[in-house]
Design a protein around this motif. Structure first.
Motif, mmCIF file in Angstrom:
data_model
loop_
_atom_site.group_PDB
_atom_site.id
_atom_site.type_symbol
_atom_site.label_atom_id
_atom_site.label_comp_id
_atom_site.label_asym_id
_atom_site.label_seq_id
_atom_site.Cartn_x
_atom_site.Cartn_y
_atom_site.Cartn_z
ATOM 1 N N TYR A 1 31.844 31.496 33.930
ATOM 2 C CA TYR A 1 33.087 31.604 33.200
ATOM 3 C C TYR A 1 32.514 31.640 31.454
ATOM 4 C CZ TYR A 1 35.404 29.974 37.294
ATOM 5 O OH TYR A 1 36.061 29.738 38.186
ATOM 6 N N SER A 2 31.229 32.151 31.333
ATOM 7 C CA SER A 2 30.664 31.628 30.050
ATOM 8 C C SER A 2 31.224 32.589 28.997
ATOM 9 C CB SER A 2 29.195 31.956 30.242
ATOM 10 O OG SER A 2 28.819 33.129 30.863
ATOM 11 N N VAL A 3 31.704 34.037 29.554
ATOM 12 C CA VAL A 3 32.270 34.765 28.638
ATOM 13 C C VAL A 3 33.615 34.390 28.151
ATOM 14 C CG1 VAL A 3 33.393 37.110 28.307
ATOM 15 C CG2 VAL A 3 31.113 37.133 29.520
ATOM 16 N N ILE A 4 34.304 33.779 29.015
ATOM 17 C CA ILE A 4 35.671 33.134 28.546
ATOM 18 C C ILE A 4 35.401 32.026 27.561
ATOM 19 C CG2 ILE A 4 37.730 31.967 29.350
ATOM 20 C CD1 ILE A 4 37.444 33.226 32.026
ATOM 21 N N GLY A 5 34.376 31.204 27.780
ATOM 22 C CA GLY A 5 33.716 30.079 26.824
ATOM 23 C C GLY A 5 33.516 30.753 25.451
ATOM 24 N N LEU A 6 32.712 31.845 25.525
ATOM 25 C CA LEU A 6 32.473 32.370 24.235
ATOM 26 C C LEU A 6 33.754 32.863 23.418
ATOM 27 C CD1 LEU A 6 29.207 34.639 25.189
ATOM 28 C CD2 LEU A 6 29.261 32.721 23.967
ATOM 29 N N ALA A 7 34.574 33.423 24.224
ATOM 30 C CA ALA A 7 35.684 33.868 23.527
ATOM 31 C C ALA A 7 36.664 32.705 22.864
ATOM 32 C CB ALA A 7 36.637 34.595 24.603
ATOM 33 N N VAL A 8 36.639 31.593 23.640
ATOM 34 C CA VAL A 8 37.343 30.568 23.265
ATOM 35 C C VAL A 8 36.850 29.835 21.836
ATOM 36 C CG1 VAL A 8 37.964 28.008 23.800
ATOM 37 C CG2 VAL A 8 38.033 29.460 25.255
ATOM 38 N N THR A 9 35.118 29.904 21.972
ATOM 39 C CA THR A 9 34.777 29.518 20.544
ATOM 40 C C THR A 9 35.003 30.485 19.290
ATOM 41 O OG1 THR A 9 32.577 28.886 21.704
ATOM 42 C CG2 THR A 9 32.290 29.441 19.532
ATOM 43 N N GLY A 10 35.029 31.800 19.710
ATOM 44 C CA GLY A 10 35.572 32.643 18.682
ATOM 45 C C GLY A 10 36.959 32.347 18.007
ATOM 46 N N VAL A 11 37.639 32.383 19.014
ATOM 47 C CA VAL A 11 39.301 32.023 18.519
ATOM 48 C C VAL A 11 39.250 30.788 17.687
ATOM 49 C CG1 VAL A 11 41.577 31.432 19.341
ATOM 50 C CG2 VAL A 11 40.221 33.432 20.545
ATOM 51 N N VAL A 12 38.779 29.638 18.239
ATOM 52 C CA VAL A 12 38.809 28.505 17.441
ATOM 53 C C VAL A 12 38.077 28.229 16.153
ATOM 54 C CG1 VAL A 12 38.211 25.779 17.552
ATOM 55 C CG2 VAL A 12 39.132 27.263 19.794
ATOM 56 N N LEU A 13 37.026 28.964 16.269
ATOM 57 C CA LEU A 13 36.076 29.004 14.869
ATOM 58 C C LEU A 13 36.695 30.094 14.091
ATOM 59 C CD1 LEU A 13 33.281 28.361 13.611
ATOM 60 C CD2 LEU A 13 32.491 30.422 14.572
ATOM 61 N N ASP A 14 37.139 31.146 14.389
ATOM 62 C CA ASP A 14 37.921 31.940 13.526
ATOM 63 C C ASP A 14 39.206 31.260 12.833
ATOM 64 O OD1 ASP A 14 36.148 34.024 13.901
ATOM 65 O OD2 ASP A 14 37.562 35.509 15.050
ATOM 66 N N PHE A 15 40.022 30.481 13.549
ATOM 67 C CA PHE A 15 41.191 29.893 12.981
ATOM 68 C C PHE A 15 40.880 28.918 12.137
ATOM 69 C CE2 PHE A 15 44.370 26.868 13.083
ATOM 70 C CZ PHE A 15 45.530 27.465 13.245
ATOM 71 N N CYS A 16 39.548 28.099 12.446
ATOM 72 C CA CYS A 16 39.291 27.290 11.514
ATOM 73 C C CYS A 16 38.681 27.474 10.321
ATOM 74 C CB CYS A 16 38.271 25.971 12.026
ATOM 75 S SG CYS A 16 38.865 25.314 13.337
ATOM 76 N N VAL A 17 37.842 28.800 10.331
ATOM 77 C CA VAL A 17 37.178 29.283 9.371
ATOM 78 C C VAL A 17 38.288 29.916 8.251
ATOM 79 C CG1 VAL A 17 35.735 30.954 8.269
ATOM 80 C CG2 VAL A 17 35.052 29.257 10.350
ATOM 81 N N GLN A 18 39.301 30.668 8.531
ATOM 82 C CA GLN A 18 40.392 31.170 7.871
ATOM 83 C C GLN A 18 41.268 30.172 7.427
ATOM 84 O OE1 GLN A 18 38.882 33.589 8.117
ATOM 85 N NE2 GLN A 18 38.318 34.503 9.911
ATOM 86 N N MET A 19 41.625 29.093 8.085
ATOM 87 C CA MET A 19 42.520 28.110 7.269
ATOM 88 C C MET A 19 41.780 27.421 6.444
ATOM 89 S SD MET A 19 44.202 24.502 9.356
ATOM 90 C CE MET A 19 45.454 25.588 10.234
ATOM 91 N N ASN A 20 40.382 26.992 6.598
ATOM 92 C CA ASN A 20 39.812 26.169 5.462
ATOM 93 C C ASN A 20 39.633 27.212 4.206
ATOM 94 O OD1 ASN A 20 38.305 23.528 5.049
ATOM 95 N ND2 ASN A 20 36.794 24.972 4.541
ATOM 96 N N MET A 21 39.573 28.439 4.459
ATOM 97 C CA MET A 21 39.404 29.564 3.268
ATOM 98 C C MET A 21 40.650 29.426 2.618
ATOM 99 S SD MET A 21 38.657 33.667 3.236
ATOM 100 C CE MET A 21 36.956 33.389 4.025
ATOM 101 N N VAL A 22 41.716 29.702 2.971
ATOM 102 C CA VAL A 22 43.047 29.715 2.322
ATOM 103 C C VAL A 22 43.454 28.343 1.687
ATOM 104 C CG1 VAL A 22 45.600 30.199 2.542
ATOM 105 C CG2 VAL A 22 43.991 31.678 3.791
ATOM 106 N N LEU A 23 43.079 27.237 2.356
ATOM 107 C CA LEU A 23 43.391 26.004 1.772
ATOM 108 C C LEU A 23 42.575 25.884 0.369
ATOM 109 C CD1 LEU A 23 43.532 23.880 4.869
ATOM 110 C CD2 LEU A 23 45.415 24.243 3.493
ATOM 111 N N GLY A 24 41.214 26.348 0.663
ATOM 112 C CA GLY A 24 40.358 26.219 -0.641
ATOM 113 C C GLY A 24 40.910 27.175 -1.639
ATOM 114 N N GLN A 25 41.265 28.400 -1.400
ATOM 115 C CA GLN A 25 41.933 29.283 -2.630
ATOM 116 C C GLN A 25 43.019 28.762 -3.165
ATOM 117 O OE1 GLN A 25 41.666 32.932 -0.192
ATOM 118 N NE2 GLN A 25 40.822 33.881 -1.938
ATOM 119 N N ARG A 26 43.918 28.292 -2.338
ATOM 120 C CA ARG A 26 45.083 27.722 -2.926
ATOM 121 C C ARG A 26 44.752 26.430 -3.930
ATOM 122 N NH1 ARG A 26 49.034 25.404 -5.147
ATOM 123 N NH2 ARG A 26 50.992 25.741 -4.304
ATOM 124 N N ALA A 27 43.800 25.660 -3.752
ATOM 125 C CA ALA A 27 43.536 24.420 -4.298
ATOM 126 C C ALA A 27 42.656 25.125 -5.692
ATOM 127 C CB ALA A 27 42.277 23.652 -3.531
#
Length: 395
Positions: free
Chosen positions: A299-325
């Motif tokens: 299931y390693s490809v699925i694991g990589l996809a989960v990493t991609g989704v979670v990482l993208d979500f976290c990075v984008q969230m932190n970027m917008v929060l930082g820009q607003r500040a």
């Protein structure tokens, strides 16, 4: 002419979001296809990731030297000029056969794609204070969707028409964008009267005087280093160890685009005063996002996809929060504040992508997991340290 705060309609938000996504995609088209580009132009496997890192370095240079002009020159004209340069550089990338020339052109592609970071502060100027986070978040959603969709689009085009076709298509899209900017984006002539030299000199003053800017730049620089490391290395892992074609890698990258929904959510959280807790959660989950790599190999490809989704979500969230500040610090300096913030981010991104090939070649995916987990952990430790100092000062 100075833009008013009443011009940012819903249609304008969508237009700005589309233009931002289309322009920023130029930086990422090469990322999933460096395995095709490098052998065709005579570049070694260990040097392949420099195509990505030099594009990001070029973007960082453009952020530092061009974006501050958004506080000095008429914004629409400045954006159109940089877009025309992007058209020329993308066409040059499509037709060159020399590795050194291609690397130089990659630098120019990044340098000329910074009009997106003039467009976002312009939107912040146009938006009223009470909805600024929502407006910036909506536009960032388009920008981040452009980042995330650039990879699957590039993979599919390269698989069916060759990698050079992608750069030709990108040049044609930039030509269309330049027309859209000319016809629809309102003019904005800043009130700033300083010279260009004084404007650049003021960057150091702003960096020294604004601790929030320094903190947010560090957090997101670390987060973006992990983002770039993952998305530069994962196409190599998928192709070599899982036998995926470029089109299949495109589908994988498309899954990662789910993370773009973080941008509008983040803007609303920031407007509601939840910046601190949302930032904390983004850094914690980014640090943990590589754990799915240790699930069963079947299931390693699925694991990589989960990493991609979670990482993208976290990075984008932190970027917008930082820009607003950062945008809330000084309205007259938003162009320069944005330049400093985004330059720091893409320095982190350039570092992450530049080491990706070497880390992967020497230690495989395990080393990517280790290095990728360290960057957001550093941001988290710094964030906790700053939070503790603020709590002690308030006590």
């Amino acid at each position: 002419m100075t833009a008013t705060t009443h011009a940012m309609t819903r249609g304008m938000v969508l237009l700005f979001a589309f233009c931002c996504g289309a322009i920023v995609a130029n930086i990422y088209y090469a990322q999933p296809i460096i395995g095709l580009i490098a052998p065709d132009i005579g570049l070694s496997d260990t040097m392949a990731s420099f195509i990505v890192s030099l594009t990001q370095i070029g973007y960082a240079l453009g952020l530092f030297f061009l974006v501050p002009l958004g506080d000095l020159l008429e914004n629409r004209r400045l954006m159109i000029i940089t877009t025309v340069v992007a058209i020329a550089s993308l066409l040059a990338a499509a037709f060159t056969d020399q590795p050194n020339v291609f690397l130089l052109i990659s630098l120019l592609v990044g340098f000329s794609s910074v009009s997106v970071q003039i467009l976002i502060p312009l939107a912040a100027h146009l938006a009223p204070e009470e909805s600024r986070g929502r407006v910036v978040g909506g536009i960032m959603g388009g920008l981040l969707l452009g980042i995330l969709l650039a990879r699957p689009v590039s993979s599919v085009v390269a698989d069916h028409f060759g990698w050079r076709a992608m750069f030709m298509i990108a040049a044609a899209l930039m030509a269309a964008i330049s027309v859209v900017l000319a016809l629809t984006v309102p003019k904005r002539q800043p009130d700033h009267s300083a010279t260009y030299g004084q404007l650049l000199g003021s960057l150091w003053t702003l960096l020294r005087q604004q601790p929030v800017l320094r903190q947010r730049a560090f957090y997101q620089g670390c987060m973006f280093a992990t983002f770039s490391l993952f998305w530069t290395a994962v196409p190599l892992e998928l192709a070599r160890n899982h036998g995926l074609s470029q089109s299949e890698i495109a589908i994988f990258a498309l899954v990662g685009a789910i993370g773009a929904i973080a941008a509008p959510i983040s803007g609303r959280l920031a407007d509601a005063g939840h910046t601190r807790i949302a930032s904390l959660l983004a850094m914690i989950f980014a640090s943990l996002s590589f754990l799915p790599a240790f699930i069963h190999p079947a299931y390693s490809v699925i694991g990589l996809a989960v990493t991609g989704v979670v990482l993208d979500f976290c990075v984008q969230m932190n970027m917008v929060l930082g820009q607003r500040a950062v945008y809330s610090l000084d309205a007259k300096s938003r162009g320069r504040l944005n330049a400093l913030y985004m330059t720091s981010i893409f320095i982190g991104g350039a570092f992450g992508s530049s080491v990706a090939s070497a880390v992967y070649e020497h230690g495989g995916w395990l080393w990517i997991v280790i290095v990728g987990s360290v960057f957001p952990l550093l941001a988290l430790l710094r964030f906790l340290s700053v939070t503790e100092r603020r709590s002690l000062a308030a006590a």
